[in-house]
Design a protein around this motif. Structure first.
Motif, PDB file in Angstrom:
ATOM      1  N   TRP A 390       0.995  -0.934   0.276  1.00  0.00           N
ATOM      2  CA  TRP A 390      -0.247  -0.020   0.039  1.00  0.00           C
ATOM      3  C   TRP A 390       0.989   1.316   0.136  1.00  0.00           C
ATOM      4  O   TRP A 390       0.668   2.061  -0.230  1.00  0.00           O
ATOM      5  N   ARG A 391       1.667   1.734   0.613  1.00  0.00           N
ATOM      6  CA  ARG A 391       2.923   2.940   0.509  1.00  0.00           C
ATOM      7  C   ARG A 391       3.218   3.120  -0.654  1.00  0.00           C
ATOM      8  O   ARG A 391       3.845   4.348  -0.442  1.00  0.00           O
ATOM      9  N   PHE A 392       3.296   2.581  -1.794  1.00  0.00           N
ATOM     10  CA  PHE A 392       3.340   2.375  -3.011  1.00  0.00           C
ATOM     11  C   PHE A 392       2.354   3.261  -3.435  1.00  0.00           C
ATOM     12  O   PHE A 392       2.317   3.364  -5.404  1.00  0.00           O
ATOM     13  N   ASN A 393       1.310   3.122  -3.142  1.00  0.00           N
ATOM     14  CA  ASN A 393       0.132   2.388  -3.917  1.00  0.00           C
ATOM     15  C   ASN A 393      -0.950   4.370  -3.703  1.00  0.00           C
ATOM     16  O   ASN A 393      -2.471   3.992  -4.436  1.00  0.00           O
ATOM     17  N   ILE A 394      -0.409   5.300  -2.414  1.00  0.00           N
ATOM     18  CA  ILE A 394      -1.633   5.847  -2.654  1.00  0.00           C
ATOM     19  C   ILE A 394      -0.655   7.420  -2.191  1.00  0.00           C
ATOM     20  O   ILE A 394       0.797   7.244  -0.879  1.00  0.00           O
ATOM     21  N   PRO A 395      -1.311   8.404  -3.182  1.00  0.00           N
ATOM     22  CA  PRO A 395      -0.560   9.692  -2.248  1.00  0.00           C
ATOM     23  C   PRO A 395       0.051  10.168  -0.873  1.00  0.00           C
ATOM     24  O   PRO A 395      -1.126   9.900  -0.582  1.00  0.00           O
ATOM     25  N   PHE A 396       1.212  11.021  -0.786  1.00  0.00           N
ATOM     26  CA  PHE A 396       1.308  11.209   0.854  1.00  0.00           C
ATOM     27  C   PHE A 396      -0.379  11.745   1.198  1.00  0.00           C
ATOM     28  O   PHE A 396      -0.108  12.005   2.573  1.00  0.00           O
ATOM     29  N   LYS A 397      -0.177  12.678   0.098  1.00  0.00           N
ATOM     30  CA  LYS A 397      -1.862  13.466   0.567  1.00  0.00           C
ATOM     31  C   LYS A 397      -2.773  12.732   1.514  1.00  0.00           C
ATOM     32  O   LYS A 397      -3.092  13.590   2.259  1.00  0.00           O
ATOM     33  N   LEU A 398      -2.878  11.603   0.866  1.00  0.00           N
ATOM     34  CA  LEU A 398      -4.371  10.795   1.306  1.00  0.00           C
ATOM     35  C   LEU A 398      -3.788  10.248   3.086  1.00  0.00           C
ATOM     36  O   LEU A 398      -4.690   9.843   3.774  1.00  0.00           O
TER      37      LEU A 398
END
Length: 438
Positions: A390-398
């Motif tokens: 998941w750490r590579f599939n979600i933008p940091f803003k979310l």
């Protein structure tokens, strides 16, 4: 005049909404009352007995879903009657396991730890789907004040091998206790083996048909008989919001209840839901790519509500009140994914049943899967890889938004905050605190 007119309109609309909700509650209360009264009194009371006690219980049942105070009275009255009828430890060594979770926490995978147990385990996969669906259709959404008691009472019956209350929520309604519409029947070995697997009927369409063998529509009478012959019973559900609502199950001496609550990092859950439930998470996907899109407060409120419900249930369980003492276990998905055999052994030890070679073999086969068989809903995955994916599939803003809204929940479960984007995608930095939940 304009103000008076506006006030009148608001008053009328409010009355209509209240009346609609009361009608929904009344329908569900009638369903629960008619189906549940014989269950609570038990078969040994079918002969003439104390009429005044019946009348008092019936009165409580008819109003069971009105508010939490009356619901508390119902539980106390039910418990006092059970104490006088059923001896302590009446389960006879039989274990009853409820796996509590939310969607995209790995509950289908963990549920297989019990489904694969074999001939001594009766396992049901998400039977409350039918209850949620009917309540949502009737009310336009799931009303928590109605759903909680309904979920509890259906589970109570199912653990006692009674399907009558569940039947009243299945659409279309079963005919002579036979249905072709039970949700995910194929996910329960107990419903796809002899004698429940009846001869195949070519003209009957069953969406969730057994896949390993051809069976006719599900006969719930045969399912009841099979359930009563099994040594242990397990149910998996992602629909129960509050552990406290299940207290009557723990206090029923006919049951030896064990509650296993499965949790997962809320950031990982959101990332997974955005893929699995793409149409329902369109706003989140737009946020991911549009820096200027304003936050939808309703969506944030839902996220917070989900995190708070999980945390509050866990806080109750971890405090081990008298009714839960020795009955509650908290398990993180991340720990199961990294150490599946060890955590499965711990769960079986907690429940008090033997860990079979069949379960061990299934875990070995389904935690080292190839990419070709690892679909969104598959239980066959390389489990250790799933922890970090998941750490590579979600933008940091979310990620920042989830951390802000679900911070207390993350802290309780030992999930570390990502301070910046570099920290988020740095695999050398673990975001999981090593933690033991007693």
């Amino acid at each position: 005049m304009r103000i008076k007119y506006t006030i009148s309109v608001i008053f009328i609309v409010t009355l209509v909404i209240i009346e609609k909700e009361n009608n929904i509650i009344s329908k569900v209360s009638d369903k629960l009352s008619t189906q549940l009264t014989p269950l609570l009194l038990g078969p040994s009371l079918s002969a003439p007995h104390n009429a005044s006690a019946d009348q008092h219980l019936d009165h409580l049942l008819e109003n069971a879903s009105v508010d939490q105070h009356e619901d508390h009275l119902l539980e106390n009255s039910t418990w006092s009657i059970q104490q006088s009828v059923f001896p302590a430890s009446a389960s006879g060594g039989q274990k009853h396991i409820l796996l509590l979770a939310t969607t995209r926490t790995g509950s289908s995978f963990v549920g297989e730890f019990f489904n694969q147990q074999g001939s001594n385990m009766f396992y049901l996969f998400e039977p409350l789907w039918h209850v949620e669906r009917m309540l949502s259709v009737e009310s336009g959404g799931t009303n928590a004040s109605v759903a909680g008691p309904a979920y509890r009472d259906v589970l109570h019956q199912l653990f006692l091998c009674e399907f009558s209350l569940l039947e009243s929520f299945i659409e279309p309604a079963p005919q002579d206790h036979v249905t072709a519409s039970l949700f995910r029947r194929e996910s329960s070995q107990s419903l796809c083996e002899d004698p429940v697997c009846t001869p195949f009927v070519r003209k009957a369409f069953e969406r969730y048909h057994c896949r390993m063998r051809r069976c006719g529509p599900l006969n719930l009478t045969l399912a009841t008989q099979s359930c009563k012959q099994k040594e242990h019973h397990a149910i998996k559900s992602v629909r129960v919001r509050q552990l406290e609502t299940l207290r009557p199950l723990a206090e029923d001496p006919r049951l030896d209840m064990k509650f296993i609550q499965l949790v997962r990092d809320p950031r990982a859950v959101l990332a997974s839901r955005m893929v699995a439930f793409s149409s329902k998470y369109k706003i989140w996907k737009r946020w991911a790519v549009d820096e200027d899109l304003p936050v939808d407060e309703d969506e944030v409120r839902k996220l917070k509500g989900n995190c708070d419900n999980i945390r509050m249930s866990a806080e109750i369980g971890l405090k081990q009140p008298p009714w839960l003492r020795g009955r509650y276990m908290l398990v993180r998905y991340e720990d199961i994914a990294r150490f599946p055999m060890h955590k499965a052994t711990e769960m079986y030890s907690f429940i008090g049943i033997s860990f079979t070679a069949t379960v061990e073999e299934w875990i070995l086969q389904n935690t080292q899967a190839s990419k070709e068989v690892s679909g969104v809903y598959s239980t066959q995955k390389n489990s250790s890889e799933q922890v970090e994916k998941w750490r590579f599939n979600i933008p940091f803003k979310l990620v920042q938004l989830v951390q802000k809204v679900c911070g207390p929940t993350m802290t309780l479960f030992g999930y570390k905050f990502a301070e910046n984007k570099d920290m988020l995608i740095d695999k050398s930095i673990s975001l999981i605190e090593e933690k033991t939940f007693l």
